[in-house]
Structures are given as C-alpha cells and as structure tokens.
Design an enzyme around this catalytic site. Sequence first.
Site, mmCIF file in Angstrom:
data_model
loop_
_atom_site.group_PDB
_atom_site.id
_atom_site.type_symbol
_atom_site.label_atom_id
_atom_site.label_comp_id
_atom_site.label_asym_id
_atom_site.label_seq_id
_atom_site.Cartn_x
_atom_site.Cartn_y
_atom_site.Cartn_z
ATOM 1 N N SER A 203 -3.078 -3.691 -0.973
ATOM 2 C CA SER A 203 -3.863 -2.593 -1.555
ATOM 3 C C SER A 203 -3.626 -2.436 -3.055
ATOM 4 C CB SER A 203 -3.469 -1.252 -0.925
ATOM 5 O OG SER A 203 -3.363 -1.351 0.453
ATOM 6 N N HIS B 143 -9.687 -3.189 -1.419
ATOM 7 C CA HIS B 143 -9.581 -4.574 -0.956
ATOM 8 C C HIS B 143 -10.942 -5.240 -1.186
ATOM 9 C CE1 HIS B 143 -5.722 -4.474 1.343
ATOM 10 N NE2 HIS B 143 -5.937 -3.193 1.161
ATOM 11 N N HIS C 297 -6.341 -5.838 8.293
ATOM 12 C CA HIS C 297 -5.325 -5.018 8.964
ATOM 13 C C HIS C 297 -5.670 -4.862 10.439
ATOM 14 C CE1 HIS C 297 -5.150 -3.752 4.714
ATOM 15 N NE2 HIS C 297 -3.864 -3.616 4.936
ATOM 16 N N TYR D 71 -5.145 -2.117 12.012
ATOM 17 C CA TYR D 71 -5.701 -0.767 12.210
ATOM 18 C C TYR D 71 -7.206 -0.703 11.948
ATOM 19 C CZ TYR D 71 -5.175 -0.187 7.094
ATOM 20 O OH TYR D 71 -5.228 -0.361 5.738
ATOM 21 N N GLU D 72 -7.752 -1.723 11.314
ATOM 22 C CA GLU D 72 -9.202 -1.755 11.108
ATOM 23 C C GLU D 72 -9.934 -2.183 12.376
ATOM 24 O OE1 GLU D 72 -10.252 -3.438 6.916
ATOM 25 O OE2 GLU D 72 -8.331 -4.286 7.482
ATOM 26 N N ALA E 275 1.781 -2.443 -0.178
ATOM 27 C CA ALA E 275 2.221 -1.109 -0.571
ATOM 28 C C ALA E 275 2.995 -0.563 0.624
ATOM 29 C CB ALA E 275 1.016 -0.227 -0.860
ATOM 30 N N MET F 120 1.974 -0.956 6.933
ATOM 31 C CA MET F 120 1.020 -1.266 8.012
ATOM 32 C C MET F 120 0.481 -2.696 7.958
ATOM 33 S SD MET F 120 -1.129 2.267 7.727
ATOM 34 C CE MET F 120 -0.302 3.844 7.431
ATOM 35 N N SER F 121 1.202 -3.582 7.314
ATOM 36 C CA SER F 121 0.696 -4.959 7.191
ATOM 37 C C SER F 121 1.858 -5.944 7.246
ATOM 38 C CB SER F 121 -0.057 -5.113 5.861
ATOM 39 O OG SER F 121 0.831 -4.981 4.779
ATOM 40 N N ASN G 243 5.503 5.651 -2.279
ATOM 41 C CA ASN G 243 5.816 7.048 -1.917
ATOM 42 C C ASN G 243 7.135 7.063 -1.151
ATOM 43 O OD1 ASN G 243 3.760 5.739 0.124
ATOM 44 N ND2 ASN G 243 5.037 7.125 1.325
ATOM 45 N N HIS H 249 -3.182 9.014 0.876
ATOM 46 C CA HIS H 249 -3.585 7.700 0.361
ATOM 47 C C HIS H 249 -3.798 7.727 -1.152
ATOM 48 C CE1 HIS H 249 -5.138 3.663 0.483
ATOM 49 N NE2 HIS H 249 -6.294 4.029 -0.019
HETATM 50 N N1 HPA Z 1 3.876 4.430 5.561
HETATM 51 C C1 HPA Z 1 3.162 3.370 5.991
HETATM 52 N N2 HPA Z 1 2.431 2.615 5.196
HETATM 53 C C2 HPA Z 1 2.425 2.921 3.892
HETATM 54 C C3 HPA Z 1 3.150 4.002 3.372
HETATM 55 C C4 HPA Z 1 3.913 4.804 4.254
HETATM 56 O O1 HPA Z 1 4.593 5.768 3.878
HETATM 57 N N3 HPA Z 1 2.914 4.025 2.025
HETATM 58 C C5 HPA Z 1 2.087 2.985 1.751
HETATM 59 N N4 HPA Z 1 1.780 2.309 2.877
#
Ligand code: HPA
Length: 270
Positions: free
Chosen positions: A31, A62, A84, A86-87, A114, A210-211, A234, A245
């Site tokens: 991302s 993306h 992903h 989740y998509e 990320a 998540m990847s 974060n 996000h």
């Molecule tokens: N959790 C999961 N995926 C993420 C996060 C998170 O805090 N930040 C960026 N991608």
Amino acid sequence: MTHLMEKIKETAAFLKEKGMSAPQFGLILGSGLGELADEIENPIVMDYKDIPNWGRSTVVGHAGKLVYGDLAGKKVLALQGRFHFYEGNPLEVVTFPVRVMKALGCEGVLVTNAAGGIGYGPGTLMLISDHINFTGQNPLIGENLEEFGPRFPDMSNAYTKAYREVAHEVASSLGVDLKEGVYLGVTGPTYETPAEILAFKGMGAHAVGMSTVPEVIVAAHSGLKVLGISAITNFAAGFQSELNHDEVVEVTERIKEEFKTLIKAILAEL
Ligand code: HPA
C-alpha cells in the site's frame, strides 16, 4: 500437468513474449509503496487486466500494474499493487505472481508492506526476520507442485539471512535506522482488537499486517530468496486510541522517500 502449473507456464510464456524475460528480482510493493515501480528504467508495463490468469487489484493505493525493467542496476519485475485474501481472492491468486516470478527465473523477491507496530511506532522501517502465519490458511494446501518444491517445505530460513545482512549494512551506510522483527500475518480486513494484539505480543510478534505471509510461503517453497520490509504506519490496536486507514496512508506518504531510497540501495548490493 496440473491446471495451476499450466496457468503458471502460460502466463510466464506470455510475459516473456512481451519482453519481460530473465528478471533477477521480483518486487511486491505494498500500500502506497508502489511508486517505486515508477522509477524503473526502460520499463515494459502491463495492466493486470491484460495478463492471462492474473488477479485484479481493488484497494485504493494499489495501481494494478506489472512493471518490468532496470532498477538499481538489476532487472526487476515489480507488482504495483498486490492481491489480498481479504479482497476475496483465493490464495492461489494472491500468490500466483510469485510463482510466475520463479518461473521467469528470478533469484529473489523483495516484499514490502504497511503494518501495525507492536512496540515499534509509526514511521519505523522494520526488516522482517521471520513471520507467524496467523491467517488460518496456507497457500500450499492442495496438490503439491513438485516442480517448485517439496510437499512439506522447511520454513526455518524463509527470510534469507544473507539478504538481511546486506539490508542492515546498506541501512547503516545510509544512516537509516532499520529495525528488525517478526511479522504476524492476519487475513483482515478488520484491524485487530487490543486483546488480540496483547496475545500477539506474547507470541513474539513485533508487527502485524494483512499481507506478505502467503507470498513468502510460496516463495520459500520454490527456493526463492526473500527480503521483507514493513513500513510501520501506526501503533497496533490498544497502543493508540483508535486505528484508521487514513493514518496508514498518511504515514506511508511521509516515509516513502526514505523507503524507496533504502530499497534501491539494497537492490544494488544484492
Ligand atoms: N493491523 C493490520 N494491518 C495493518 C495495520 C494494523 O495495525 N496497519 C497497517 N496495516
């Protein structure tokens, strides 16, 4: 030949025919980090939709392009936008590009993402030393592709030590504070609960995302060397008051120059 193997061969032959031959490294850009592919020289660019057997990218940030060419003196094949789970993509689709990278002759893959930091804060660049597959899935379930690797592949050295050493040397010569840690992969799309993050901390995770895990499993299975870097965007849930996000996008935007410089410098030394 299995149906999947036929698809891999068909796609590899198609890309070769388009001039994407003999890449040395595959780049999987997460991302907001896909801009690196814009710096590839003598590029050959294909929209995902024009590539047979290829998935579709649906996340904002993306681009959905495959870019081949020269970067830092190396021939690279870059995914500008990954797929992903989740998509709604099956893991076969998520990891298909990695198999094509192997089929085209890549030696290694550089995987970026990320991630939320468990201990590490926003803006940290973290070299992935190992992962915890907490997705409840495995991309190698199903018939084993013997041409790529064994039924029960060893994951002890999935993140190539020699690449990590190069990454640390390059980072210190650039004055980049590159941390190192364990990436825990979840499916998403929900961010985690604070209780989950506490549990993950106890399990030894330093970042969550998540990847990456499916792609790295498939890469390691096929003998591809792997370098993984997380951009911590974060503090993971419970370590800051709330997650969104927008913050992920904003922090990625802030660190992407340093990130791109680091990746190019590492690539030059691999
Ligand atoms: N959790 C999961 N995926 C993420 C996060 C998170 O805090 N930040 C960026 N991608």
